[in-house]
Design a protein around this motif. Structure first.
Motif: not given
Length: 206
Positions: A107-133
């Motif tokens: 399911g990590m290949a999923i990209r949802y349509p976000m109506h005009g904000t898809e230009a950024h590669s992260l938008v519509g995709r699962p958020a990366p599990d970043l280490d924020l400290g």
């Protein structure tokens, strides 16, 4: 009426794809129903469940049908089928193909349509599990709220208007700015004004 989880999908239980799909169905719909119950859901929000999840379910069915066909090939002596299986087996050993197949099944290949904000590669995709400290991104989602990662502390004033629905995390430039829905999908990222995305997914500010 909404059909979610196992109620919406009937197919061969290959690779636990039905389980993954059912859990994501429920998570996608759950926060939207919660928003409606609490009175802040935008008018269109519940409709996005079908728009986002129905194509995913259809994709899983296509994938399972292909897997089922490969299983049916196991005992065949048909030379045409054997040739196709040989080519698929070879291609499945390529690293890029393995990565694509893994993303497709998980399911990590999923990209949802976000109506005009898809230009950024992260938008519509699962958020990366970043280490924020102090915490990882996915740990922040346990609250059931949206999360605005604001590394340069640029959007404190804007985010404050949605503070009952969206938590803001500033991290001194260590991450890219992004707005994450409660189901873990990025609905805005980059340097533009996040207010349109906040309005679209989290309703009018109080």
């Amino acid at each position: 009426m909404f059909l979610a989880g196992d109620a919406a999908h009937v197919h061969l239980p290959l690779g636990a794809q039905g389980m993954n799909t059912g859990m994501q169905d429920a998570l996608n719909l759950g926060w939207k129903l919660g928003a409606a119950v609490h009175g802040w859901a935008p008018e269109h929000l519940l409709d996005t469940y079908h728009a986002e999840r129905h194509p995913v379910g259809a994709g899983v069915l296509r994938n399972v049908r292909a897997q089922s066909l490969l299983m049916d090939w196991a005992g065949t002596s048909d030379p045409e089928v054997l040739a196709a299986r040989e080519i698929f087996t070879h291609m499945a050993q390529l690293p890029d193909a393995q990565s694509d197949l893994a993303d497709l099944m998980s399911g990590m290949a999923i990209r949802y349509p976000m109506h005009g904000t898809e230009a950024h590669s992260l938008v519509g995709r699962p958020a990366p599990d970043l280490d924020l400290g102090p915490a990882r991104v996915h740990e922040l989602l346990r609250s059931g709220h949206g999360t605005l990662l604001d590394p340069a502390d640029t959007f404190a004033g804007v985010a404050g208007r949605w503070s009952d629905r969206v938590g803001r995390v500033g991290q001194g430039g260590r991450t890219e700015p992004m707005l994450i829905r409660p189901d873990g999908y990025v609905c805005w990222a980059g340097a533009a004004d996040p207010e349109p995305a906040l309005n679209r997914w989290f309703g009018e500010p109080r």
